[in-house]
Scaffold this active site. Structure first.
Site, PDB file in Angstrom:
ATOM      1  N   SER A   1      24.794 -31.361  47.760  1.00  0.00           N
ATOM      2  CA  SER A   1      24.003 -30.370  47.050  1.00  0.00           C
ATOM      3  C   SER A   1      24.961 -29.359  46.438  1.00  0.00           C
ATOM      4  O   SER A   1      25.931 -29.735  45.777  1.00  0.00           O
ATOM      5  CB  SER A   1      22.997 -29.712  48.002  1.00  0.00           C
ATOM      6  OG  SER A   1      22.187 -28.789  47.326  1.00  0.00           O
TER       7      SER A   1
ATOM      8  N   LYS B   1      19.021 -28.973  42.784  1.00  0.00           N
ATOM      9  CA  LYS B   1      19.674 -28.828  44.076  1.00  0.00           C
ATOM     10  C   LYS B   1      18.751 -28.212  45.123  1.00  0.00           C
ATOM     11  O   LYS B   1      18.844 -28.545  46.311  1.00  0.00           O
ATOM     12  CB  LYS B   1      20.966 -28.026  43.928  1.00  0.00           C
ATOM     13  CG  LYS B   1      22.028 -28.750  43.095  1.00  0.00           C
ATOM     14  CD  LYS B   1      22.337 -30.144  43.644  1.00  0.00           C
ATOM     15  CE  LYS B   1      23.444 -30.847  42.888  1.00  0.00           C
ATOM     16  NZ  LYS B   1      23.754 -32.183  43.439  1.00  0.00           N
TER      17      LYS B   1
ATOM     18  N   ASP C   1      24.510 -47.417  38.915  1.00  0.00           N
ATOM     19  CA  ASP C   1      23.911 -46.295  38.198  1.00  0.00           C
ATOM     20  C   ASP C   1      22.646 -45.955  38.976  1.00  0.00           C
ATOM     21  O   ASP C   1      21.728 -46.785  39.059  1.00  0.00           O
ATOM     22  CB  ASP C   1      23.578 -46.705  36.759  1.00  0.00           C
ATOM     23  CG  ASP C   1      22.958 -45.585  35.937  1.00  0.00           C
ATOM     24  OD1 ASP C   1      22.295 -44.710  36.527  1.00  0.00           O
ATOM     25  OD2 ASP C   1      23.117 -45.594  34.702  1.00  0.00           O
TER      26      ASP C   1
ATOM     27  N   THR D   1      36.768 -30.295  40.607  1.00  0.00           N
ATOM     28  CA  THR D   1      36.218 -31.594  40.212  1.00  0.00           C
ATOM     29  C   THR D   1      35.890 -31.515  38.726  1.00  0.00           C
ATOM     30  O   THR D   1      36.159 -30.504  38.071  1.00  0.00           O
ATOM     31  CB  THR D   1      34.940 -31.907  41.004  1.00  0.00           C
ATOM     32  OG1 THR D   1      33.905 -30.988  40.605  1.00  0.00           O
ATOM     33  CG2 THR D   1      35.174 -31.771  42.510  1.00  0.00           C
TER      34      THR D   1
ATOM     35  N   TYR E   1      19.615 -26.888  36.813  1.00  0.00           N
ATOM     36  CA  TYR E   1      20.528 -27.488  37.793  1.00  0.00           C
ATOM     37  C   TYR E   1      20.206 -26.952  39.179  1.00  0.00           C
ATOM     38  O   TYR E   1      20.121 -27.716  40.147  1.00  0.00           O
ATOM     39  CB  TYR E   1      21.981 -27.183  37.423  1.00  0.00           C
ATOM     40  CG  TYR E   1      22.972 -27.625  38.477  1.00  0.00           C
ATOM     41  CD1 TYR E   1      23.339 -28.963  38.598  1.00  0.00           C
ATOM     42  CD2 TYR E   1      23.535 -26.702  39.368  1.00  0.00           C
ATOM     43  CE1 TYR E   1      24.233 -29.373  39.575  1.00  0.00           C
ATOM     44  CE2 TYR E   1      24.433 -27.103  40.337  1.00  0.00           C
ATOM     45  CZ  TYR E   1      24.786 -28.441  40.438  1.00  0.00           C
ATOM     46  OH  TYR E   1      25.664 -28.837  41.417  1.00  0.00           O
TER      47      TYR E   1
ATOM     48  N   ASN F   1      26.377 -38.712  46.327  1.00  0.00           N
ATOM     49  CA  ASN F   1      27.264 -37.805  45.611  1.00  0.00           C
ATOM     50  C   ASN F   1      27.017 -37.784  44.110  1.00  0.00           C
ATOM     51  O   ASN F   1      27.280 -36.775  43.457  1.00  0.00           O
ATOM     52  CB  ASN F   1      28.723 -38.184  45.889  1.00  0.00           C
ATOM     53  CG  ASN F   1      29.692 -37.465  44.974  1.00  0.00           C
ATOM     54  OD1 ASN F   1      29.894 -36.262  45.088  1.00  0.00           O
ATOM     55  ND2 ASN F   1      30.289 -38.194  44.036  1.00  0.00           N
TER      56      ASN F   1
END
Length: 278
Positions: free
Chosen positions: A134, A152, A56, A183, A148, A83
């Site tokens: 990213s 990034k 984690d 994903t 978010y 990732n």
């Protein structure tokens, strides 16, 4: 011997696709996930070249242990893939501080800590490659995912500085900037705000709904993306930024045009802010 990879966030998405493809190509891989049982199928298929690592990225002790375990097993780390990450759907005003801070802890501070833990070993080797996952959202912002985007943009800024710091040491850095891929990012990996403000329904609300709506039907193929990432680790001069997906390329080009327009339109004002030349 093939290179050693340490990949975070391998239970789903890019991490899982990348770990599976790297192992299929004969690379040695530390397959990291918060729950090792989620990646046991991957590791069991390649028992000689794969290990499952509990990780984690918000827990510093687990970061240290993951790196130590990888080095104990394989003696080196040639490619680090940061990732692990999550998303969050909310207008800026709707965003809940606890959720935003959690996202920064994973997407930014976890990535940074992983990088700091691996760098001493790469410096000792005088080689290595760090891939930071990213997003096109690290170049171009969208309504409904502003915080978010902020995580990034932070990853992009950190990575670009790191690239300049470690290049003379033989270490490479690449920012991976995908658009929509199949994903879990827009599915179970992202949370929605519990605060709803009607004034943002047509902007942030609509875009968040659209993103949720095409989850599972995005044009991007995680397996093709994984192969592309593996390929650049074997090139002598990999890019600082690799766009993945036609939408990412289109969005980046639009961003360049927007920047160029503002820079040139207001160039005289920009120059006039300096002290006059004598």
């Amino acid at each position: 011997m093939k290179k050693v990879w340490l990949i975070t966030g391998c239970s789903t998405g890019f991490g899982r696709a990348l770990a599976t493809e790297a192992l299929a190509q004969g690379y040695r891989v530390a397959v990291a996930a918060r729950k090792t049982e989620d990646v046991q199928d991957i590791v069991s298929a390649y028992p000689d070249i794969a290990i499952a690592v509990k990780l984690d990225v918000t827990i510093p002790e687990q970061i240290k242990a993951a790196v130590a375990t990888t080095l104990e097993k394989f003696n080196q780390i040639d490619v680090l893939v940061n990732n692990a990450g999550i998303g969050y759907f909310a207008a800026i005003e709707e965003s809940e501080e606890a959720e935003v801070r959690r996202m920064f802890e994973i997407n930014v501070f976890g990535l940074a800590k992983m990088t700091q833990e691996v760098l001493p070993h790469m410096r000792k080797q005088k080689s290595g490659h760090i891939l930071n996952i990213s997003s096109i959202g690290g170049l171009r912002s969208f309504p409904g995912v502003g915080f978010y985007n902020a995580t990034k943009y932070a990853v992009d800024g950190l990575s670009e500085a790191l690239y300049k710091e470690v290049a003379p040491l033989g270490i490479k850095v690449t920012i991976i900037a995908p658009s929509g891929f199949r994903t879990d990012w827009a599915g179970r990996s992202a949370k929605d705000t519990t605060v709803k403000i009607d004034d943002y329904a047509s902007t942030a609300g609509k875009n968040a709904g659209d993103i949720r709506g095409y989850s599972g039907n995005q044009p991007g193929d995680p397996v093709r993306a994984a192969k592309a990432m593996i390929d650049i680790t074997e090139t002598e001069h990999p890019p600082l930024r690799l766009l993945l997906g036609a939408a990412a390329l289109k969005g980046a080009r639009l961003k360049v045009e927007e920047l160029k327009h503002d820079f040139e339109t207001w160039a005289a004002v920009s120059v006039a802010a300096d002290f006059p030349k004598e």
